[in-house]
Design a protein around this motif. Structure first.
Motif, PDB file in Angstrom:
ATOM      1  N   LEU A 182       0.821  -1.207   0.000  1.00  0.00           N
ATOM      2  CA  LEU A 182       0.000   0.000   0.000  1.00  0.00           C
ATOM      3  C   LEU A 182       0.854   1.256   0.000  1.00  0.00           C
ATOM      4  CD1 LEU A 182      -2.776   1.318   0.112  1.00  0.00           C
ATOM      5  CD2 LEU A 182      -2.697   1.115   2.612  1.00  0.00           C
ATOM      6  N   TYR A 183       1.954   1.246   0.762  1.00  0.00           N
ATOM      7  CA  TYR A 183       2.777   2.466   0.816  1.00  0.00           C
ATOM      8  C   TYR A 183       3.423   2.769  -0.529  1.00  0.00           C
ATOM      9  CZ  TYR A 183       7.143  -0.276   1.194  1.00  0.00           C
ATOM     10  OH  TYR A 183       8.192  -1.122   0.960  1.00  0.00           O
ATOM     11  N   GLN A 184       3.628   1.723  -1.362  1.00  0.00           N
ATOM     12  CA  GLN A 184       4.138   1.961  -2.707  1.00  0.00           C
ATOM     13  C   GLN A 184       3.103   2.681  -3.558  1.00  0.00           C
ATOM     14  OE1 GLN A 184       7.174   1.337  -3.172  1.00  0.00           O
ATOM     15  NE2 GLN A 184       7.848  -0.668  -2.481  1.00  0.00           N
ATOM     16  N   VAL A 185       1.853   2.267  -3.432  1.00  0.00           N
ATOM     17  CA  VAL A 185       0.771   2.908  -4.191  1.00  0.00           C
ATOM     18  C   VAL A 185       0.611   4.358  -3.747  1.00  0.00           C
ATOM     19  CG1 VAL A 185      -1.692   2.836  -4.732  1.00  0.00           C
ATOM     20  CG2 VAL A 185      -0.413   0.706  -4.478  1.00  0.00           C
ATOM     21  N   GLU A 186       0.693   4.598  -2.432  1.00  0.00           N
ATOM     22  CA  GLU A 186       0.553   5.961  -1.918  1.00  0.00           C
ATOM     23  C   GLU A 186       1.679   6.853  -2.415  1.00  0.00           C
ATOM     24  OE1 GLU A 186      -2.098   7.155  -0.355  1.00  0.00           O
ATOM     25  OE2 GLU A 186      -2.908   5.141  -0.737  1.00  0.00           O
ATOM     26  N   ASN A 187       2.874   6.299  -2.561  1.00  0.00           N
ATOM     27  CA  ASN A 187       3.982   7.098  -3.079  1.00  0.00           C
ATOM     28  C   ASN A 187       3.760   7.447  -4.545  1.00  0.00           C
ATOM     29  OD1 ASN A 187       6.654   8.310  -2.750  1.00  0.00           O
ATOM     30  ND2 ASN A 187       7.361   6.721  -4.150  1.00  0.00           N
ATOM     31  N   LEU A 188       3.203   6.506  -5.321  1.00  0.00           N
ATOM     32  CA  LEU A 188       2.884   6.810  -6.715  1.00  0.00           C
ATOM     33  C   LEU A 188       1.826   7.906  -6.791  1.00  0.00           C
ATOM     34  CD1 LEU A 188       3.124   6.155  -9.752  1.00  0.00           C
ATOM     35  CD2 LEU A 188       1.289   4.500  -9.436  1.00  0.00           C
ATOM     36  N   LYS A 189       0.798   7.819  -5.950  1.00  0.00           N
ATOM     37  CA  LYS A 189      -0.253   8.843  -5.952  1.00  0.00           C
ATOM     38  C   LYS A 189       0.300  10.209  -5.555  1.00  0.00           C
ATOM     39  CE  LYS A 189      -4.176   5.751  -5.140  1.00  0.00           C
ATOM     40  NZ  LYS A 189      -5.284   5.389  -4.233  1.00  0.00           N
ATOM     41  N   ARG A 190       1.255  10.206  -4.637  1.00  0.00           N
ATOM     42  CA  ARG A 190       1.899  11.466  -4.249  1.00  0.00           C
ATOM     43  C   ARG A 190       2.509  12.157  -5.461  1.00  0.00           C
ATOM     44  NH1 ARG A 190       7.053  13.053  -3.522  1.00  0.00           N
ATOM     45  NH2 ARG A 190       7.847  10.968  -3.984  1.00  0.00           N
ATOM     46  N   ILE A 191       3.137  11.363  -6.321  1.00  0.00           N
ATOM     47  CA  ILE A 191       3.760  11.904  -7.527  1.00  0.00           C
ATOM     48  C   ILE A 191       2.706  12.340  -8.536  1.00  0.00           C
ATOM     49  CG2 ILE A 191       5.193  11.270  -9.517  1.00  0.00           C
ATOM     50  CD1 ILE A 191       6.754   9.463  -7.524  1.00  0.00           C
ATOM     51  N   LEU A 192       1.651  11.542  -8.690  1.00  0.00           N
ATOM     52  CA  LEU A 192       0.599  11.876  -9.651  1.00  0.00           C
ATOM     53  C   LEU A 192      -0.064  13.214  -9.306  1.00  0.00           C
ATOM     54  CD1 LEU A 192      -1.131   8.402 -10.204  1.00  0.00           C
ATOM     55  CD2 LEU A 192       0.575   9.536 -11.636  1.00  0.00           C
ATOM     56  N   HIS A 193      -0.207  13.499  -8.019  1.00  0.00           N
ATOM     57  CA  HIS A 193      -0.787  14.776  -7.599  1.00  0.00           C
ATOM     58  C   HIS A 193       0.050  15.961  -8.070  1.00  0.00           C
ATOM     59  CE1 HIS A 193      -4.313  13.847  -5.197  1.00  0.00           C
ATOM     60  NE2 HIS A 193      -3.670  12.860  -4.614  1.00  0.00           N
ATOM     61  N   ARG A 194       1.326  15.724  -8.303  1.00  0.00           N
ATOM     62  CA  ARG A 194       2.233  16.819  -8.684  1.00  0.00           C
ATOM     63  C   ARG A 194       2.367  16.985 -10.196  1.00  0.00           C
ATOM     64  NH1 ARG A 194       7.708  16.183  -5.346  1.00  0.00           N
ATOM     65  NH2 ARG A 194       8.160  18.050  -6.588  1.00  0.00           N
ATOM     66  N   LEU A 195       1.752  16.115 -10.968  1.00  0.00           N
ATOM     67  CA  LEU A 195       1.904  16.166 -12.427  1.00  0.00           C
ATOM     68  C   LEU A 195       0.908  17.158 -13.041  1.00  0.00           C
ATOM     69  CD1 LEU A 195       2.391  12.366 -13.201  1.00  0.00           C
ATOM     70  CD2 LEU A 195       4.151  14.146 -13.060  1.00  0.00           C
TER      71      LEU A 195
END
Length: 223
Positions: free
Chosen positions: A85-98
């Motif tokens: 789950l923490y891997q998915v949350e890290n990806l979402k963190r990046i997507l929010h910045r795109l």
């Protein structure tokens, strides 16, 4: 035998010293984080922790500037192997910045819901081979022109009309259960009047829904 590279195998590219590569210069970065300290301990790989150190607020800010996701225009984040789950949350963190990305690939990441993500400039999005079950689980993509959703689990066309007011021209829904819906192509094109290509096939005359036949044309008069 431990290889010299073993101490670096869980480091992100931002943690490697003496280089100035920024996120918008990478087309296919690996953005998933390494295992937690507890997991490394159970794997008996705690020796990798010697490379880790307490990160100061200044270093966090420098890392954020180095990532520079806000200026990415084209990015491939496919095949990230997001097992936790923490891997998915890290990806979402990046997507929010795109906020400026125009072309984005997220193929085969086992994604289920990105509805909280907004990609205001995205014109091309490829989310093939994920686990989406509904159009409403997709990111907000008001400028989308080309959308590929092949090999997901979308069973219904409910929510597809949300893309009616976008410039969507090309849509791929191959190998989704909704393909087997009666009058599938007609329903898609009737909901998306601006669409030109569905599953790689241009819009055909038979894809246009025929005008409704008035009921008295279908009545049989017995004399």
């Amino acid at each position: 035998f431990k290889l010299p590279s073993d101490s670096f195998k869980y480091l992100g590219w931002c943690d490697i010293e003496e280089h100035g590569v920024r996120g918008n210069q990478l087309l296919c970065p690996r953005v998933r984080e390494g295992p937690s300290e507890e997991e490394l301990f159970f794997r008996k790989e705690e020796y990798t922790l010697k490379r880790r150190k307490q990160v100061t607020d200044t270093e966090k800010w420098e890392k954020r500037l180095q990532e520079n996701w806000e200026n990415c225009a084209e990015l491939n984040l496919s095949f990230q192997d997001l097992g936790d789950l923490y891997q998915v949350e890290n990806l979402k963190r990046i997507l929010h910045r795109l906020i400026r990305v125009e072309k984005l690939w997220l193929v085969d990441n086992s994604l289920t819901d990105l509805s909280a993500i907004r990609l205001p400039r995205c014109r091309e999005l490829n989310v093939n081979k994920n686990h989406f079950t509904s159009f409403r689980q997709l990111p907000k993509i008001p400028q989308i022109q080309h959308l590929s959703l092949a090999e997901n689990n979308i069973t219904s066309l409910r929510g597809i009309s949300d893309f009616r007011h976008t410039p969507l021209e090309s849509l791929v829904l191959q190998r989704n259960p909704c393909e087997f819906q009666d009058r599938y192509r007609q329903l898609v094109f009737s909901n998306l009047p601006n669409l030109k290509i569905l599953d790689g096939i241009p819009k055909l005359p038979e894809d246009c829904s025929p005008p409704e036949v008035r009921c008295f044309y279908r009545m049989c008069t017995i004399l």
